[in-house]
Design a protein around this motif. Sequence first.
Motif, PDB file in Angstrom:
ATOM      1  N   ILE A  39       0.853  -1.183   0.000  1.00  0.00           N
ATOM      2  CA  ILE A  39       0.000   0.000   0.000  1.00  0.00           C
ATOM      3  C   ILE A  39       0.892   1.238   0.000  1.00  0.00           C
ATOM      4  O   ILE A  39       1.739   1.403   0.876  1.00  0.00           O
ATOM      5  N   VAL A  40       0.717   2.075  -1.006  1.00  0.00           N
ATOM      6  CA  VAL A  40       1.478   3.321  -1.114  1.00  0.00           C
ATOM      7  C   VAL A  40       0.492   4.472  -0.969  1.00  0.00           C
ATOM      8  O   VAL A  40      -0.491   4.555  -1.717  1.00  0.00           O
ATOM      9  N   THR A  41       0.736   5.337  -0.017  1.00  0.00           N
ATOM     10  CA  THR A  41      -0.232   6.384   0.283  1.00  0.00           C
ATOM     11  C   THR A  41       0.457   7.692   0.639  1.00  0.00           C
ATOM     12  O   THR A  41       1.575   7.694   1.166  1.00  0.00           O
ATOM     13  N   GLN A  42      -0.208   8.793   0.348  1.00  0.00           N
ATOM     14  CA  GLN A  42       0.350  10.089   0.720  1.00  0.00           C
ATOM     15  C   GLN A  42       0.039  10.432   2.173  1.00  0.00           C
ATOM     16  O   GLN A  42       0.637  11.358   2.732  1.00  0.00           O
ATOM     17  N   GLU A  43      -0.858   9.677   2.791  1.00  0.00           N
ATOM     18  CA  GLU A  43      -1.200   9.947   4.196  1.00  0.00           C
ATOM     19  C   GLU A  43      -1.864   8.729   4.827  1.00  0.00           C
ATOM     20  O   GLU A  43      -2.412   7.873   4.135  1.00  0.00           O
ATOM     21  N   MET A  44      -1.785   8.679   6.158  1.00  0.00           N
ATOM     22  CA  MET A  44      -2.389   7.574   6.900  1.00  0.00           C
ATOM     23  C   MET A  44      -2.508   7.948   8.368  1.00  0.00           C
ATOM     24  O   MET A  44      -1.545   8.392   8.984  1.00  0.00           O
ATOM     25  N   ASN A  45      -3.671   7.781   8.903  1.00  0.00           N
ATOM     26  CA  ASN A  45      -3.911   7.942  10.334  1.00  0.00           C
ATOM     27  C   ASN A  45      -3.227   6.760  11.055  1.00  0.00           C
ATOM     28  O   ASN A  45      -3.322   5.641  10.584  1.00  0.00           O
ATOM     29  N   PRO A  46      -2.514   6.960  12.161  1.00  0.00           N
ATOM     30  CA  PRO A  46      -2.443   8.144  13.017  1.00  0.00           C
ATOM     31  C   PRO A  46      -1.301   9.110  12.687  1.00  0.00           C
ATOM     32  O   PRO A  46      -1.074  10.052  13.446  1.00  0.00           O
ATOM     33  N   TYR A  47      -0.589   8.896  11.598  1.00  0.00           N
ATOM     34  CA  TYR A  47       0.591   9.707  11.312  1.00  0.00           C
ATOM     35  C   TYR A  47       0.224  11.038  10.653  1.00  0.00           C
ATOM     36  O   TYR A  47       0.821  12.073  10.966  1.00  0.00           O
ATOM     37  N   THR A  48      -0.724  10.994   9.728  1.00  0.00           N
ATOM     38  CA  THR A  48      -1.267  12.214   9.127  1.00  0.00           C
ATOM     39  C   THR A  48      -2.769  12.045   8.971  1.00  0.00           C
ATOM     40  O   THR A  48      -3.252  10.940   8.706  1.00  0.00           O
ATOM     41  N   THR A  49      -3.504  13.127   9.131  1.00  0.00           N
ATOM     42  CA  THR A  49      -4.974  13.065   9.068  1.00  0.00           C
ATOM     43  C   THR A  49      -5.492  14.226   8.227  1.00  0.00           C
ATOM     44  O   THR A  49      -6.307  15.022   8.677  1.00  0.00           O
ATOM     45  N   LEU A  50      -5.029  14.300   7.003  1.00  0.00           N
ATOM     46  CA  LEU A  50      -5.339  15.443   6.158  1.00  0.00           C
ATOM     47  C   LEU A  50      -6.666  15.295   5.425  1.00  0.00           C
ATOM     48  O   LEU A  50      -7.377  16.267   5.209  1.00  0.00           O
ATOM     49  N   SER A  51      -7.029  14.077   5.028  1.00  0.00           N
ATOM     50  CA  SER A  51      -8.227  13.883   4.216  1.00  0.00           C
ATOM     51  C   SER A  51      -8.798  12.480   4.414  1.00  0.00           C
ATOM     52  O   SER A  51      -8.333  11.715   5.269  1.00  0.00           O
ATOM     53  N   THR A  52      -9.779  12.137   3.593  1.00  0.00           N
ATOM     54  CA  THR A  52     -10.407  10.819   3.624  1.00  0.00           C
ATOM     55  C   THR A  52      -9.381   9.705   3.457  1.00  0.00           C
ATOM     56  O   THR A  52      -9.552   8.605   4.002  1.00  0.00           O
ATOM     57  N   ILE A  53      -8.323   9.977   2.727  1.00  0.00           N
ATOM     58  CA  ILE A  53      -7.307   8.954   2.469  1.00  0.00           C
ATOM     59  C   ILE A  53      -6.746   8.403   3.774  1.00  0.00           C
ATOM     60  O   ILE A  53      -6.545   7.190   3.920  1.00  0.00           O
ATOM     61  N   SER A  54      -6.493   9.281   4.734  1.00  0.00           N
ATOM     62  CA  SER A  54      -5.874   8.882   6.000  1.00  0.00           C
ATOM     63  C   SER A  54      -6.667   7.777   6.689  1.00  0.00           C
ATOM     64  O   SER A  54      -6.114   6.757   7.124  1.00  0.00           O
ATOM     65  N   GLU A  55      -7.970   7.965   6.791  1.00  0.00           N
ATOM     66  CA  GLU A  55      -8.807   7.000   7.498  1.00  0.00           C
ATOM     67  C   GLU A  55      -9.028   5.742   6.669  1.00  0.00           C
ATOM     68  O   GLU A  55      -9.062   4.629   7.209  1.00  0.00           O
ATOM     69  N   THR A  56      -9.158   5.909   5.362  1.00  0.00           N
ATOM     70  CA  THR A  56      -9.355   4.750   4.488  1.00  0.00           C
ATOM     71  C   THR A  56      -8.190   3.776   4.605  1.00  0.00           C
ATOM     72  O   THR A  56      -8.374   2.568   4.789  1.00  0.00           O
ATOM     73  N   VAL A  57      -6.973   4.299   4.502  1.00  0.00           N
ATOM     74  CA  VAL A  57      -5.787   3.437   4.570  1.00  0.00           C
ATOM     75  C   VAL A  57      -5.617   2.871   5.970  1.00  0.00           C
ATOM     76  O   VAL A  57      -5.240   1.703   6.143  1.00  0.00           O
ATOM     77  N   HIS A  58      -5.915   3.686   6.972  1.00  0.00           N
ATOM     78  CA  HIS A  58      -5.809   3.224   8.362  1.00  0.00           C
ATOM     79  C   HIS A  58      -6.725   2.030   8.627  1.00  0.00           C
ATOM     80  O   HIS A  58      -6.359   1.105   9.369  1.00  0.00           O
ATOM     81  N   ASN A  59      -7.894   2.026   8.036  1.00  0.00           N
ATOM     82  CA  ASN A  59      -8.828   0.915   8.210  1.00  0.00           C
ATOM     83  C   ASN A  59      -8.470  -0.272   7.322  1.00  0.00           C
ATOM     84  O   ASN A  59      -8.619  -1.435   7.721  1.00  0.00           O
ATOM     85  N   LEU A  60      -8.002   0.021   6.121  1.00  0.00           N
ATOM     86  CA  LEU A  60      -7.750  -1.034   5.146  1.00  0.00           C
ATOM     87  C   LEU A  60      -6.543  -1.893   5.503  1.00  0.00           C
ATOM     88  O   LEU A  60      -6.624  -3.132   5.484  1.00  0.00           O
ATOM     89  N   ALA A  61      -5.429  -1.266   5.801  1.00  0.00           N
ATOM     90  CA  ALA A  61      -4.183  -2.016   5.989  1.00  0.00           C
ATOM     91  C   ALA A  61      -4.281  -3.064   7.104  1.00  0.00           C
ATOM     92  O   ALA A  61      -3.953  -4.235   6.883  1.00  0.00           O
ATOM     93  N   PRO A  62      -4.743  -2.708   8.309  1.00  0.00           N
ATOM     94  CA  PRO A  62      -4.864  -3.726   9.355  1.00  0.00           C
ATOM     95  C   PRO A  62      -5.905  -4.805   9.027  1.00  0.00           C
ATOM     96  O   PRO A  62      -5.754  -5.965   9.428  1.00  0.00           O
ATOM     97  N   HIS A  63      -6.960  -4.422   8.303  1.00  0.00           N
ATOM     98  CA  HIS A  63      -7.989  -5.399   7.916  1.00  0.00           C
ATOM     99  C   HIS A  63      -7.386  -6.488   7.031  1.00  0.00           C
ATOM    100  O   HIS A  63      -7.736  -7.672   7.165  1.00  0.00           O
ATOM    101  N   LEU A  64      -6.486  -6.085   6.149  1.00  0.00           N
ATOM    102  CA  LEU A  64      -5.886  -7.045   5.223  1.00  0.00           C
ATOM    103  C   LEU A  64      -4.781  -7.869   5.864  1.00  0.00           C
ATOM    104  O   LEU A  64      -4.591  -9.043   5.524  1.00  0.00           O
ATOM    105  N   HIS A  65      -4.026  -7.254   6.769  1.00  0.00           N
ATOM    106  CA  HIS A  65      -2.798  -7.853   7.288  1.00  0.00           C
ATOM    107  C   HIS A  65      -3.101  -9.009   8.234  1.00  0.00           C
ATOM    108  O   HIS A  65      -3.972  -8.936   9.091  1.00  0.00           O
ATOM    109  N   GLY A  66      -2.333 -10.074   8.070  1.00  0.00           N
ATOM    110  CA  GLY A  66      -2.507 -11.227   8.940  1.00  0.00           C
ATOM    111  C   GLY A  66      -3.056 -12.409   8.173  1.00  0.00           C
ATOM    112  O   GLY A  66      -3.574 -12.280   7.073  1.00  0.00           O
ATOM    113  N   GLY A  67      -2.944 -13.577   8.759  1.00  0.00           N
ATOM    114  CA  GLY A  67      -3.452 -14.765   8.093  1.00  0.00           C
ATOM    115  C   GLY A  67      -2.669 -15.060   6.827  1.00  0.00           C
ATOM    116  O   GLY A  67      -1.457 -15.270   6.853  1.00  0.00           O
ATOM    117  N   LYS A  68      -3.364 -15.026   5.689  1.00  0.00           N
ATOM    118  CA  LYS A  68      -2.744 -15.362   4.410  1.00  0.00           C
ATOM    119  C   LYS A  68      -2.251 -14.132   3.643  1.00  0.00           C
ATOM    120  O   LYS A  68      -1.854 -14.241   2.486  1.00  0.00           O
TER     121      LYS A  68
END
Length: 272
Positions: A8-37
């Motif tokens: 995942i390549v992003t210009q922002e991500m919560n909790p490090y930056t919270t500038l726009s919708t991108i921050s929260e989207t990536v913050h929710n997506l990355a942990p959801h995907l990570h783990g298992g397979k």
Amino acid sequence: MSKKKVLIVTQEMNPYTTLSTISETVHNLAPHLHGGKTEVRVLMPRFGTINERRHRLHEVVRLSGMNIIVDDDDYPLIIKVASLPTVRMQVYFLDNEDFFKRKLIFDDASGKPFDDNAERAVFFCKGVIETVKKFGWPPDIIHTHGWMTSLIPFYLRTTYQNEPLFQKAKVVYSLYETAHETQLGEQFVKKASINNLSSDDLDAFFEDGKLAVHKGAISYADAIVKGTEDISPTYSALLSAADKPILDIQGDEITAAIAEFYDSLLAEEVEQ
């Protein structure tokens, strides 16, 4: 069976930056995907607004030390890393004093976009690809979020098209509408050209003579995610004209939908 690798390549991500919708989207997506397979790695800029002590960033010496050329000038690339709280997942930060030390992200104190935002985007996109090469970690999915990542699909399908590490990767671009993608200046193409590429190779990044970075990214990506529900007619037309898979789901369902979207793209690769 080996794990699916998602970059995942992003210009922002919560909790490090919270500038726009991108921050929260990536913050929710990355942990959801990570783990298992699935194994996820995140790369983002180390903006000066990020508190290194609070977030426990530290330099990765084995990855640092490269120089990235932007508009014929060399800029040192420093790589730092942190673990996302509550998740054993690595977030890598691309740093450079000239581009990211300032305590503001894309605009100065008066609200004017920084004059070097184009150079910052080029440095970041080139740096991401070179860093992943240094990882020696072949991603199955490369998902880029936001205008600052818009050159990555282009570079991967042109300059780096024969790089073995990226041969099997599906490139996904999430389109979010902000003001900055139209404010990069007329020299953006010249600065983005690398190796044997010319300004003509970046024709896809123009529409009616005007810079259109989302158009360029969409042209070279394998699939698109509509990052926000409400976008302008211009960008809606781009999506309508794109002859490739598009995911148009927002809100609480987006993380699960993206995971399924990845699987469908990889299934197409197996069928082929």
